[in-house]
Design an enzyme around this catalytic site. Structure first.
Site, short mmCIF file in Angstrom:
data_model
loop_
_atom_site.label_atom_id
_atom_site.label_comp_id
_atom_site.label_asym_id
_atom_site.label_seq_id
_atom_site.Cartn_x
_atom_site.Cartn_y
_atom_site.Cartn_z
N LYS A 1 13.44 -17.49 -5.88
CA LYS A 1 13.51 -16.65 -7.04
C LYS A 1 12.45 -17.43 -8.14
O LYS A 1 11.80 -16.70 -8.60
CB LYS A 1 14.73 -16.44 -7.71
CG LYS A 1 15.81 -15.44 -6.95
CD LYS A 1 15.21 -14.05 -7.16
CE LYS A 1 14.45 -13.55 -5.90
NZ LYS A 1 15.06 -13.04 -4.70
N LYS B 1 6.41 -5.13 -3.11
CA LYS B 1 8.01 -4.91 -2.82
C LYS B 1 8.46 -4.65 -1.53
O LYS B 1 9.45 -5.12 -0.71
CB LYS B 1 8.07 -3.79 -3.82
CG LYS B 1 9.71 -3.29 -3.67
CD LYS B 1 10.55 -4.37 -4.38
CE LYS B 1 11.98 -4.17 -4.17
NZ LYS B 1 12.90 -5.38 -4.70
N ASN C 1 -2.57 2.50 5.15
CA ASN C 1 -1.68 1.56 5.15
C ASN C 1 -1.58 0.60 6.42
O ASN C 1 -1.54 1.38 7.35
CB ASN C 1 -0.22 2.01 4.77
CG ASN C 1 -0.18 2.51 3.36
OD1 ASN C 1 -0.90 2.53 2.66
ND2 ASN C 1 1.21 2.99 3.17
N GLY C 2 -1.38 -0.76 6.49
CA GLY C 2 -1.39 -1.48 7.63
C GLY C 2 -2.50 -2.38 8.06
O GLY C 2 -3.27 -2.47 7.30
N GLU D 1 8.68 -17.40 -6.75
CA GLU D 1 8.06 -16.34 -6.72
C GLU D 1 7.77 -15.63 -8.38
O GLU D 1 6.71 -15.14 -8.37
CB GLU D 1 9.19 -14.99 -6.42
CG GLU D 1 9.53 -14.91 -4.99
CD GLU D 1 10.30 -13.82 -4.81
OE1 GLU D 1 10.19 -12.69 -4.10
OE2 GLU D 1 11.66 -13.72 -5.13
N GLU E 1 18.09 -19.36 -2.08
CA GLU E 1 17.68 -18.05 -2.83
C GLU E 1 17.23 -18.44 -4.33
O GLU E 1 16.32 -17.76 -4.67
CB GLU E 1 18.94 -17.18 -2.68
CG GLU E 1 18.80 -16.05 -3.38
CD GLU E 1 17.53 -14.94 -3.32
OE1 GLU E 1 16.92 -15.18 -2.07
OE2 GLU E 1 17.36 -13.99 -4.09
N TRP F 1 -3.07 -2.89 -1.17
CA TRP F 1 -2.65 -4.11 -1.47
C TRP F 1 -3.54 -5.00 -0.37
O TRP F 1 -3.28 -4.84 0.87
CB TRP F 1 -1.09 -4.36 -1.05
CG TRP F 1 -0.48 -5.78 -1.48
CD1 TRP F 1 -0.16 -6.26 -2.63
CD2 TRP F 1 -0.13 -6.88 -0.46
NE1 TRP F 1 0.36 -7.41 -2.54
CE2 TRP F 1 0.25 -7.96 -1.33
CE3 TRP F 1 -0.42 -7.01 0.93
CZ2 TRP F 1 0.63 -9.03 -0.58
CZ3 TRP F 1 -0.11 -8.34 1.47
CH2 TRP F 1 0.52 -9.14 0.76
N HIS G 1 17.77 -38.11 3.37
CA HIS G 1 17.00 -38.13 4.55
C HIS G 1 15.54 -37.90 4.29
O HIS G 1 14.72 -37.48 5.05
CB HIS G 1 17.44 -37.29 5.47
CG HIS G 1 18.96 -37.53 6.01
ND1 HIS G 1 19.16 -38.92 6.65
CD2 HIS G 1 20.12 -37.13 5.73
CE1 HIS G 1 20.42 -38.66 6.95
NE2 HIS G 1 21.18 -37.94 6.13
N ARG H 1 5.81 -1.09 -6.18
CA ARG H 1 5.79 -1.82 -4.87
C ARG H 1 4.80 -2.73 -4.87
O ARG H 1 4.68 -3.57 -4.01
CB ARG H 1 5.43 -0.78 -3.90
CG ARG H 1 6.61 0.07 -3.58
CD ARG H 1 6.32 1.33 -2.39
NE ARG H 1 7.80 1.64 -1.88
CZ ARG H 1 7.87 1.83 -0.73
NH1 ARG H 1 7.16 1.59 0.33
NH2 ARG H 1 9.07 2.26 -0.56
N CYS I 1 0.75 -1.31 -0.02
CA CYS I 1 -0.06 0.03 -0.09
C CYS I 1 0.87 1.47 0.00
O CYS I 1 1.98 1.40 0.55
CB CYS I 1 -0.76 0.13 1.20
SG CYS I 1 -1.93 -1.33 1.21
C1 F6R Z 1 12.29 -11.87 -2.65
C2 F6R Z 1 11.97 -10.61 -1.81
C3 F6R Z 1 11.57 -10.75 -0.49
C4 F6R Z 1 12.16 -9.66 0.62
C5 F6R Z 1 11.68 -9.92 2.02
C6 F6R Z 1 12.35 -8.82 2.82
O1 F6R Z 1 12.87 -11.80 -3.87
O2 F6R Z 1 12.21 -9.74 -2.11
O3 F6R Z 1 11.74 -11.84 0.22
O4 F6R Z 1 13.67 -10.18 0.54
O5 F6R Z 1 10.40 -9.36 1.78
O6 F6R Z 1 12.61 -7.65 2.12
P1 F6R Z 1 13.20 -6.28 2.62
O7 F6R Z 1 14.64 -6.69 2.48
O8 F6R Z 1 13.00 -4.91 2.30
O9 F6R Z 1 13.27 -6.35 4.18
#
Ligand code: F6R
Length: 605
Positions: free
Chosen positions: A482, A600, A99-100, A485, A478, A74, A501, A27, A2
């Site tokens: 990726k 984001k 927001n929140g 996501e 990671e 959002w 295991h 975002r 948001c």
């Molecule tokens: C994955 C991604 C998220 C952020 C997580 C933390 O690609 O971007 O998993 O890493 O939401 O966000 P920050 O780093 O902004 O605290």
């Protein structure tokens, strides 16, 4: 996630509000809206499409006004439909954006229904609008102060009322809100970025603050209702919108920006000197006996990688914990532990709350590794290190991750030096490796065509396994994150030694197994794990260092990486995994920069 924009001016403010929303678009959001005040009260336009659609509605409807608020939503409570989009009205007199999440909204809704308020949306936000309306006695600032005292949860809000045509009132608790100061006009936003072009002078509101914007000034009350003076900061770094250039998506651009981002991140590092982490860092580092790293998602994985460096290089015990878990469990605080929060945005609600929780437990030494210098996390910690990745627009984090790794390696080397575990020669050697890293990354980026060839195959799969060992296990995690996501392929990562295991049961011809294969001390063990998969007909896709002697064969597909890069190898090995996820998502035709359901900056719990 948001976003909020608000403004009080003597000119039509609608274009400023729309431009602000456009700057927050990256975002992630699923609806948006804007409201302005005119002689009859608030008027609004809302859309469940993009900000461009909202702009069209505003133009067609001739929406104009000198006082207004706007929002990208959002969805948390209630689907992304027009009725739930903000601004939310109360009895056509008051408009509010939020927001929140309000945790006690159900009780408040019952109370307000009892007073005759009708609820039109499914949002928790509507209770705030009606609550403020019910408390309004001709002073919006006072009504908001009285209302927020009854709210539990996290919020940043902006409100206007038809009887105060040149006023916007804001409040924050657990969600960011900044005031932008203009000449004869003032602004409000959830991120200073939204106000680029309108002002460079900002007040970053503190937790519990309520503010009132008018044409000629801003007044702020703290949580206790006392008038508060807050520092005005000049922030010029918010320039124009980021351009895509020759790339198809921001994620691709950001992957290819990594050599530049790392160059900028290490520009401040001539030696592993504590002062890089802020004033007093030398004393803090001498005082501590351990580290507690708190972060979420990709940032958490950078912390997991760093644990290997911190414990092997600096020999300092390091605990890494997911922030949303740490904040709610009973932990045993160690005041001699340095709490390190890692965050691209510096506004992630869970990480911020975990930081405050740790401080509340008596942890006095804190360090933020962050990409946004003005963020709440940087303001809330004793020490900080800025990663200088530049703005990251793609929801899936890439350059923020690799620059976090550089920052964390720098931390490990600095602590190692202070603890007498790094001599001058080793220091010079690590500095040289860091400086060579951008060039090494360029040679990994040159592997893109080979990775594109693999991605076609991957795009037809529904599941994938990722394997790594040692400090490359978090890199496998990671890589899996990726892929899931942005391509929506189910992916899981394991330390390769764990295969037998359990996860080996999943291996069939249909299951691609992506393996991170650096030429390190665990290589021979990893080769055995590879054989375990081959023996079961699994299809291996291996990113192998040049000198590993792992070669193409039946069920074994190899992309050759440069020579092994020692302790910094995870920074190189994550890049092909980013590219694999990116090109697989492109082949599946997903919205790479804005994957479904994700945002984001996760400013709600
Ligand atoms: C994955 C991604 C998220 C952020 C997580 C933390 O690609 O971007 O998993 O890493 O939401 O966000 P920050 O780093 O902004 O605290």
């Amino acid at each position: 996630m948001c976003g909020i924009v608000g403004a009080v001016a003597q000119r039509n403010i609608v274009s400023v509000l729309i431009e602000g929303l456009r700057r927050l678009e990256y975002r992630g959001y699923d609806s948006c809206g804007v409201a302005v005040l005119d002689a009859r009260g608030p008027t609004r336009a809302r859309s469940v499409e993009r900000v461009a659609d909202l702009e069209g509605q505003v133009r067609d409807g001739n929406l104009e006004g000198v006082t207004g608020i706007a929002h990208t939503r959002w969805a948390t409570h209630g689907a992304p439909v027009t009725d739930n989009a903000h601004p939310i009205f109360s009895r056509d007199a008051l408009a509010l954006v939020h927001n929140g999440i309000i945790e006690n909204y159900e009780g408040l809704r019952e109370m307000l229904r009892g007073k005759g308020y009708e609820f039109i949306s499914q949002t928790d936000t509507e209770v705030i609008a009606h609550l403020i309306h019910s408390l309004y006695r001709g002073d919006l600032f006072a009504a908001v102060r009285a209302a927020v005292a009854q709210l539990h949860g996290a919020y940043a809000i902006a409100v206007l009322h038809k009887d105060q045509p040149h006023t916007v009132v804001g409040a924050r608790q657990g969600s960011p809100l900044v005031v932008g100061l203009g000449e004869g006009e003032n602004f409000l936003a959830s991120d200073a970025l939204a106000l680029a072009g309108s002002t460079e002078r900002f007040i970053f509101l503190e937790e519990g603050d309520v503010c009132e914007l008018s044409l000629d000034g801003v007044r702020i009350a703290d949580r206790q209702g006392e008038a508060a003076q807050r520092e005005v900061r000049q922030v010029a770094a918010y320039g124009g919108a980021v351009e895509l250039g020759p790339y198809r998506h921001f994620m691709q651009k950001e992957i290819f920006e990594q050599p530049r981002a790392i160059t900028d991140t290490i520009a401040q590092t001539d030696a592993f000197d504590a002062s890089i982490f802020g004033e007093g860092a030398g004393q803090v580092f001498a005082d501590i006996d351990s580290l507690l790293i708190l972060a979420c998602g990709t940032s958490y994985y950078s912390g997991l990688t760093a644990k290997y460096w911190l414990e092997s290089l600096a020999r300092i015990p390091t605990q890494v914990e997911i922030a949303s878990e740490y904040r709610y469990r009973e932990s045993v605080p160690n005041p001699k532990s340095l709490v390190v929060v890692i965050s691209q945005s510096g506004e992630t609600a869970d990480t911020l709350a975990a930081l405050k929780h740790a401080q509340g437990l008596g942890h006095k030494h804190t360090l933020a590794i962050c990409n946004v210098g003005t963020s709440a996390m940087v303001r809330q910690t004793e020490l900080s290190f800025l990663t200088h990745a530049g703005r990251e627009i793609g929801v899936a984090s890439t350059k923020a991750f690799t620059t976090q790794l550089v920052a964390l390696f720098t931390l490990a080397a600095t602590l190692a030096k202070l603890r007498g575990r790094l001599n001058d020669e080793q220091e010079a050697d690590y500095l040289k490796q860091l400086r060579h890293l951008p060039a090494a990354l360029n040679s990994v980026l040159a592997l893109e065509p080979q990775i594109i060839a693999w991605s076609e195959e991957f795009s037809r799969k529904e599941h994938a396994l990722f394997l790594g060992r040692g400090m490359h296990y978090p890199i496998a995690l990671e890589g899996a994150l990726k892929l899931k996501e942005i391509s929506y392929i189910h992916a899981e990562a394991y330390p390769a030694g764990e295969l037998k295991h359990g996860p080996l049961a999943l291996v069939t011809e249909a299951m691609p197994v992506v393996t991170v294969a650096p030429n390190d001390a665990l290589l021979e063990k990893l080769k055995s794990n590879i054989q375990e998969v081959r023996a079961r007909g699994g299809q291996l896709y291996v990113f192998a260092d040049a000198d590993t002697k792992i070669v193409n064969g039946e069920g074994l597909h190899v992309i050759r990486m440069p020579e092994h890069y020692g302790l910094l190898s995870p920074i190189l090995h994550v890049v092909p995994l980013q590219l694999l996820a990116y090109h697989t998502a492109c082949a599946r035709g997903t919205d790479v920069d804005k994957p479904r359901n994700l945002a984001k900056s996760v400013t709600v719990e």
